[in-house]
Motif scaffolding. Structure first.
Motif, PDB file in Angstrom:
ATOM      1  N   ASP A  98       0.858  -1.188   0.000  1.00  0.00           N
ATOM      2  CA  ASP A  98       0.000   0.000   0.000  1.00  0.00           C
ATOM      3  C   ASP A  98       0.898   1.243   0.000  1.00  0.00           C
ATOM      4  N   PRO A  99       1.422   1.644  -1.168  1.00  0.00           N
ATOM      5  CA  PRO A  99       2.343   2.786  -1.220  1.00  0.00           C
ATOM      6  C   PRO A  99       1.726   4.074  -0.695  1.00  0.00           C
ATOM      7  N   GLY A 100       0.425   4.231  -0.825  1.00  0.00           N
ATOM      8  CA  GLY A 100      -0.218   5.450  -0.375  1.00  0.00           C
ATOM      9  C   GLY A 100      -0.113   5.688   1.120  1.00  0.00           C
ATOM     10  N   ALA A 101       0.101   4.610   1.892  1.00  0.00           N
ATOM     11  CA  ALA A 101       0.229   4.754   3.343  1.00  0.00           C
ATOM     12  C   ALA A 101       1.558   5.357   3.741  1.00  0.00           C
ATOM     13  N   LEU A 102       2.511   5.418   2.811  1.00  0.00           N
ATOM     14  CA  LEU A 102       3.866   5.872   3.137  1.00  0.00           C
ATOM     15  C   LEU A 102       4.178   7.214   2.490  1.00  0.00           C
ATOM     16  N   VAL A 111       6.922   4.691  11.625  1.00  0.00           N
ATOM     17  CA  VAL A 111       6.415   3.403  11.170  1.00  0.00           C
ATOM     18  C   VAL A 111       6.674   2.354  12.238  1.00  0.00           C
ATOM     19  N   GLU A 112       5.951   1.260  12.138  1.00  0.00           N
ATOM     20  CA  GLU A 112       6.117   0.142  13.059  1.00  0.00           C
ATOM     21  C   GLU A 112       6.362  -1.133  12.273  1.00  0.00           C
ATOM     22  N   LEU A 113       7.250  -1.953  12.777  1.00  0.00           N
ATOM     23  CA  LEU A 113       7.489  -3.277  12.231  1.00  0.00           C
ATOM     24  C   LEU A 113       7.072  -4.300  13.281  1.00  0.00           C
ATOM     25  N   GLU A 114       6.081  -5.106  12.974  1.00  0.00           N
ATOM     26  CA  GLU A 114       5.812  -6.268  13.798  1.00  0.00           C
ATOM     27  C   GLU A 114       6.731  -7.368  13.289  1.00  0.00           C
ATOM     28  N   ALA A 115       7.548  -7.926  14.169  1.00  0.00           N
ATOM     29  CA  ALA A 115       8.647  -8.787  13.721  1.00  0.00           C
ATOM     30  C   ALA A 115       8.610 -10.144  14.416  1.00  0.00           C
ATOM     31  N   TRP A 116       8.987 -11.158  13.648  1.00  0.00           N
ATOM     32  CA  TRP A 116       9.083 -12.523  14.165  1.00  0.00           C
ATOM     33  C   TRP A 116      10.492 -13.033  13.889  1.00  0.00           C
ATOM     34  N   GLY A 140      -1.141   2.791  11.893  1.00  0.00           N
ATOM     35  CA  GLY A 140      -2.061   1.682  12.045  1.00  0.00           C
ATOM     36  C   GLY A 140      -2.504   1.038  10.750  1.00  0.00           C
ATOM     37  N   ARG A 141      -1.951   1.464   9.648  1.00  0.00           N
ATOM     38  CA  ARG A 141      -2.339   0.966   8.319  1.00  0.00           C
ATOM     39  C   ARG A 141      -1.265   0.020   7.804  1.00  0.00           C
ATOM     40  N   VAL A 142      -1.578  -1.259   7.703  1.00  0.00           N
ATOM     41  CA  VAL A 142      -0.620  -2.244   7.217  1.00  0.00           C
ATOM     42  C   VAL A 142      -0.318  -1.963   5.755  1.00  0.00           C
ATOM     43  N   CYS A 143       0.970  -1.876   5.422  1.00  0.00           N
ATOM     44  CA  CYS A 143       1.319  -1.445   4.063  1.00  0.00           C
ATOM     45  C   CYS A 143       2.507  -2.190   3.469  1.00  0.00           C
ATOM     46  N   GLY A 144       3.001  -3.234   4.124  1.00  0.00           N
ATOM     47  CA  GLY A 144       4.123  -3.961   3.538  1.00  0.00           C
ATOM     48  C   GLY A 144       4.558  -5.141   4.380  1.00  0.00           C
ATOM     49  N   ARG A 145       5.445  -5.915   3.791  1.00  0.00           N
ATOM     50  CA  ARG A 145       6.017  -7.063   4.485  1.00  0.00           C
ATOM     51  C   ARG A 145       7.429  -7.262   3.957  1.00  0.00           C
ATOM     52  N   GLY A 146       8.234  -8.008   4.718  1.00  0.00           N
ATOM     53  CA  GLY A 146       9.594  -8.274   4.258  1.00  0.00           C
ATOM     54  C   GLY A 146      10.296  -9.250   5.166  1.00  0.00           C
ATOM     55  N   ARG A 293      -6.237  -6.909  -2.930  1.00  0.00           N
ATOM     56  CA  ARG A 293      -5.704  -6.917  -1.569  1.00  0.00           C
ATOM     57  C   ARG A 293      -5.642  -5.505  -1.009  1.00  0.00           C
ATOM     58  N   GLU A 294      -5.292  -4.541  -1.860  1.00  0.00           N
ATOM     59  CA  GLU A 294      -5.099  -3.175  -1.384  1.00  0.00           C
ATOM     60  C   GLU A 294      -6.409  -2.389  -1.306  1.00  0.00           C
ATOM     61  N   ALA A 295      -7.340  -2.656  -2.236  1.00  0.00           N
ATOM     62  CA  ALA A 295      -8.515  -1.801  -2.354  1.00  0.00           C
ATOM     63  C   ALA A 295      -9.817  -2.506  -2.004  1.00  0.00           C
ATOM     64  N   GLY A 296      -9.751  -3.771  -1.615  1.00  0.00           N
ATOM     65  CA  GLY A 296     -10.975  -4.479  -1.281  1.00  0.00           C
ATOM     66  C   GLY A 296     -11.827  -4.657  -2.520  1.00  0.00           C
ATOM     67  N   ALA A 297     -13.082  -4.262  -2.443  1.00  0.00           N
ATOM     68  CA  ALA A 297     -14.035  -4.512  -3.528  1.00  0.00           C
ATOM     69  C   ALA A 297     -14.272  -3.276  -4.386  1.00  0.00           C
TER      70      ALA A 297
END
Length: 349
Positions: A98-102, A111-116, A140-146, A293-297
């Motif tokens: 979701d590039p628009g969130a950044l 930004v926040e990284l939830e990490a495992w 609070g808007r999920v916008c990526g993974r890595g 995934r980004e825009a729903g319906a």
């Protein structure tokens, strides 16, 4: 409720392997559970190398560098890996969903990284192998993974691996009168010193030429090409190819996904060739699936999404492939920027 992260100051530069305080992006980390963390980071509104694009989107390599810093910080801060150990990257991947969130606004981007954390090939105290998987969110808007996989070695183990993993094969010295680096605007950079590409012997081949005194790419001395330097080379070559006005007039693309595999140590002195291995359009179905995934319906959004481009590169020294990269570049709408009166902000979507 998740523990609150602090964004008032950065962590110690030693704990993220940075010499310059200005290049530290991690601000805090809290433990959520076993091998589960929340990491805070503040991205600058502007940066000499990782600056926003024309649509005010944050540089995707800020995300890559934050993943790297997060892994190193957790290794030292939480898991007690000695500061004297040497970190060697195996592979990295990231995706901006979701590039628009950044978008860059009137203040730095927290930004926040939830990490495992996952142990992979560890034989403490000499060797610690680990992989960090992260989920990126902003406001609070999920916008990526890595993810990033590394091994941390004591000096003796590192020297053994270094000798065994060095690039091999014949290396040709640079020709006299080597061409100048590509103009920075053609590779998406602002300063000439930040361009790392030199034309090669064919349209599909370029040379990676870096300045070892570059204050960001080489923040501190090293004996090999860092992962982030190779990633910068791949990114600039991708930008050059996706913004070729002669073949695709009126189009622009942004990097939304990259997977980098480090296959051998890249030496500092020998020439490094970047070769385009594959250049294809991303299938429309793939792009539509990402839009869902980004825009729903939102059917209008899904219908209007054009195909992007998938670029694959190899980095070679002599006959040795030292790294490979698979990247995806999504189209950027420029109409708003072109039609908006000068002096007004450009909307970020």
């Amino acid at each position: 409720m998740d523990p609150e992260l602090a964004f008032q100051r950065t962590v110690s530069r030693r704990l993220v392997h940075r010499a310059a305080v200005a290049e530290v992006f991690v601000t805090d980390a809290v433990v959520l559970g076993e091998d589960h963390f929340l990491i805070g980071s503040q991205w600058p509104r502007d940066h000499a190398l990782y600056h926003p694009d024309a649509q005010r989107r944050s540089d995707p390599l800020l995300f890559a560098e934050t993943i790297r810093q997060a892994l190193v910080y957790l290794a030292h801060w939480h898991y007690g890996v000695p500061l004297t150990h040497r970190f060697v990257g195996h592979d990295m991947d990231f995706e901006i969903t979701d590039p628009g969130a950044l978008c860059v606004a009137g203040r730095p981007v927290p930004v926040e990284l939830e990490a495992w954390w996952h142990w992979t090939d560890s034989r403490p105290p000499r060797r610690y192998g680990a992989r960090l998987e992260v989920r990126l969110s902003a406001a609070g808007r999920v916008c990526g993974r890595g993810s990033l996989r590394v091994v941390a070695l004591d000096e003796r183990s590192y020297q053994v691996l270094r000798r065994r993993g060095a690039a091999a094969g014949p290396v040709v010295a640079p020709a006299v009168g080597t061409p100048r680096r590509v103009e920075p605007g053609l590779v998406g950079r602002l300063r000439h010193k930040d361009s790392v590409l030199v034309p090669g012997s064919s349209a599909d081949e370029w040379q990676l030429r870096v300045d070892l005194d570059h204050a960001i790419l080489f923040d501190h001395p090293t004996d090999h090409l860092p992962l982030m330097v190779l990633l910068e080379g791949f990114r600039q070559l991708g930008y050059l190819l996706t913004h070729d006005a002669a073949t695709r007039p009126g189009t622009a693309h942004t990097l939304v996904s990259a997977v980098v595999d480090c296959l051998a140590f890249g030496e500092l002195a020998p020439p490094t060739r970047l070769v385009v291995r594959e250049d294809t359009d991303v299938r429309e179905a793939d792009t539509r699936e990402a839009a869902v995934r980004e825009a729903g319906a939102r059917e209008a959004t899904i219908r209007d999404v054009p195909a992007g481009r998938r670029l694959c590169f190899d980095a070679l020294q002599g006959d040795t492939r030292i790294a490979a990269c698979r990247s995806v570049w999504a189209p950027v709408r420029l109409e708003a920027a072109e039609q908006r009166p000068s002096g007004l902000p450009v909307p970020c979507a």
